[in-house]
Design an enzyme around this catalytic site. Structure first.
Site, short mmCIF file in Angstrom:
data_model
loop_
_atom_site.label_atom_id
_atom_site.label_comp_id
_atom_site.label_asym_id
_atom_site.label_seq_id
_atom_site.Cartn_x
_atom_site.Cartn_y
_atom_site.Cartn_z
N GLU A 16 39.03 47.57 23.69
CA GLU A 16 38.05 47.38 22.63
C GLU A 16 38.64 47.90 21.32
OE1 GLU A 16 34.61 49.60 23.54
OE2 GLU A 16 34.34 48.75 25.55
N HIS A 66 31.98 54.54 31.48
CA HIS A 66 31.73 53.50 32.48
C HIS A 66 31.85 54.03 33.90
CE1 HIS A 66 33.53 50.63 29.22
NE2 HIS A 66 32.28 50.96 28.93
N ASN A 94 33.60 46.22 29.94
CA ASN A 94 32.34 46.95 29.90
C ASN A 94 31.44 46.44 31.02
OD1 ASN A 94 33.59 46.35 27.21
ND2 ASN A 94 32.28 48.06 26.64
#
Length: 542
Positions: A394, A480, A518
């Site tokens: 990201e 996560h 994600n």
């Protein structure tokens, strides 16, 4: 169908507003936990623990099936403005609303020039973001109605199909990608940024700079869909809507623009008239009664942490959606204290941080990243097909309100290492067995990618952003958390917990440690798949 869902969402949003005005902890039908049995305990057909992604899906579909359902949420409802007129605290000046019973905030970006400029001393309070600290790993989780959807960056990414099939080989991928991922995206209200605006706005200059530098290294980038309303963001930039993403809000909640679960799945669930949410209620123990129903011991506290009541609630169907940490801990406690002694030895196994590694690069002074940066990521470097070191990175913002010349990234890597939770009787908590050395494959993969970018652009790493240590890679936290009750091992192929009837896991605990992107869209889609089968075969079957 969409008309019915829109009506339900409207009814649910009305219920959420009414609950905020009433100032209580019950959202929905007020007598859902009335004492139904001779022993004074309350009985409901279904209880869902948690209000995150898997929990929200399960509650909605149970409500649609006409099943009276109570959701237990340990955090509070976040829709009542504070003294400053905002529901959530800002990222640069956090107050007690920011953190779950901390004396000081614990932001992931811990320093700038080794100075702790982002954190503040605060009063302990039932705030929206928790950092659960284990010996060598910390885990960020959301606290409140909507769980992690309140505090994440909203990046709504489906994993590469080939990797999904590798991670969850017993799940029909065609069914997932043709049916359940689209259903999840629709319900979550996922949208895409307008490319023309992305290319022209100052608010994504930081992303374009990182894209150009990645391209010099032969790497490709992809636009990433989001649950933040990009049309709202465009109006923020034009001065036509109140600012949130463009005011640096994200890790402590977004006051505007984000389609968090309380505005989507949970609103629709409440709109069925069958679902009630009890906030500031934490399930502590589970045991099975002689008739096969489950009895929960639940603690009710106020937002300052004071114990108000201890309740007992019984149910026929129990769904655990408290997240990788919460669901796993509840089952471990039940197995090790003997209240559910037949639980599988697989409970607690298969945990991983989704290969999360944060890093940053220092750009040349002639290549600024912009003083104005949207807090919502919209672009990622996609090198997942790299056979040696697959990485999806990201391109993260650093909305400091001034020029920093920093490119920041959250890299998601394919780390095969797994941790295990074990019950600690002394603390009555689940302890994570994970060492920093287990993150070496993830650090090496991230380093391989960003070394290429640095070489191609004659740039270097920043070593001052992750606390007092001099380091380029932050490998001691994750956004996560995945695993602990792995699908097909601790449960059957649809989340039914092995050893017990009518007991289910419906969250990220089911995914064995890694999904490559994600994870919340995968968690949502998997929950849609599982609850459809469970309702048909277990709940409403004759």
């Amino acid at each position: 169908m969409e008309q019915h869902l829109s009506r339900r969402r409207l009814l649910g949003l009305t219920a959420l507003s009414a609950a905020a005005l009433a100032g209580g902890t019950t959202i929905g039908a007020p007598r859902a936990l009335a004492a139904d049995r001779a022993d004074g305990t309350a009985f409901v057909p279904a209880v869902v623990i948690g209000t995150g992604y898997g929990a929200a899906v399960s509650a909605l579909r149970l409500g649609e099936a006409g099943v009276r359902t109570v959701m237990l949420e340990m955090g509070q409802l976040w829709n009542q403005p504070g003294p400053d007129g905002n529901v959530f605290a800002g990222m640069l000046k956090p107050d007690k609303r920011s953190s779950w019973f901390k004396n000081r905030t614990e932001a992931p970006l811990g320093s700038f020039l080794w100075l702790d400029l982002a954190n503040r001393d605060i009063d302990p309070y039932a705030g929206v973001l928790d950092r659960v600290n284990f010996d060598q790993m910390s885990v960020y989780v959301g606290r409140g109605v909507g769980g992690g959807s309140l505090v994440n960056g909203g990046m709504a990414v489906a994993p590469k199909r080939s990797y999904f099939e590798e991670v969850l080989p017993r799940v029909d991928s065609a069914e997932m990608y043709d049916r359940y991922f689209p259903r999840a995206n629709s319900m979550l209200r996922v949208n895409h940024i307008d490319n023309g605006w992305f290319e022209s706005t100052e608010w994504y200059k930081f992303a374009r700079v990182s894209r150009d530098q990645a391209q010099k290294a032969g790497l490709g980038t992809v636009h990433v869909p989001n649950v933040y309303d990009f049309d709202h963001m465009r109006r923020e930039a034009a001065g036509e809507a109140p600012r949130s993403a463009l005011a640096g809000e994200v890790i402590y909640g977004n006051n505007h623009g984000k389609q968090s679960l309380d505005k989507t799945y949970l609103a629709a669930a409440l709109g069925t008239g069958k679902v009630t949410i009890e906030t500031l209620h934490q399930a502590r123990t589970i045991r099975q009664q002689k008739d096969g129903t489950y009895l929960l011991t639940v603690e009710q506290r106020d937002a300052d942490g004071r114990l108000l009541a201890t309740k007992e609630i019984s149910c026929r169907h129990l769904f655990l959606g408290a997240g990788s940490l919460g669901s796993t801990e509840l089952l471990l406690r039940a197995r090790e204290t003997g209240t559910l002694p037949n639980l599988s030895s697989e409970i607690g196994a298969g945990w991983g941080p989704n290969g999360n590694i944060m890093t940053a690069r220092a750009n040349h002074v002639w290549n600024p990243t912009g003083a104005n940066q949207s807090s919502i990521p919209a672009l990622g470097i996609d090198d997942w097909d790299n056979p040696q070191n697959p990485v999806f990175a990201e391109i993260a913002p650093m909305p400091a309100g001034l020029e920093t010349w920093v490119s920041l990234y959250l890299a998601i890597t394919k780390n095969p290492e797994r941790g295990t939770f074990a019950y600690d009787a002394a603390t009555d908590r689940a302890a994570l067995r994970w060492t920093r050395d287990q993150n070496t494959p993830a650090v090496n993969a991230a380093k391989s990618l960003f070394d290429r970018i640095n070489r191609a652009n004659t740039t270097m790493y920043r070593y001052d952003l992750f606390g007092k240590q001099v380091k380029a890679f932050s490998d001691d936290f994750t956004y996560h958390p995945l695993g602990g009750c792995v699908l097909g091992r601790a449960t059957d192929d649809y989340g039914r917990v092995k050893g017990y009837k009518n007991l289910y896991v419906t969250d990220g605990s089911l995914i064995p440690g890694s999904i490559g992107v994600n994870p919340f869209v995968t968690i949502t889609a998997l929950a849609e798949r599982n609850i459809e089968r469970v309702i048909r075969q277990d709940v409403t079957a004759p």
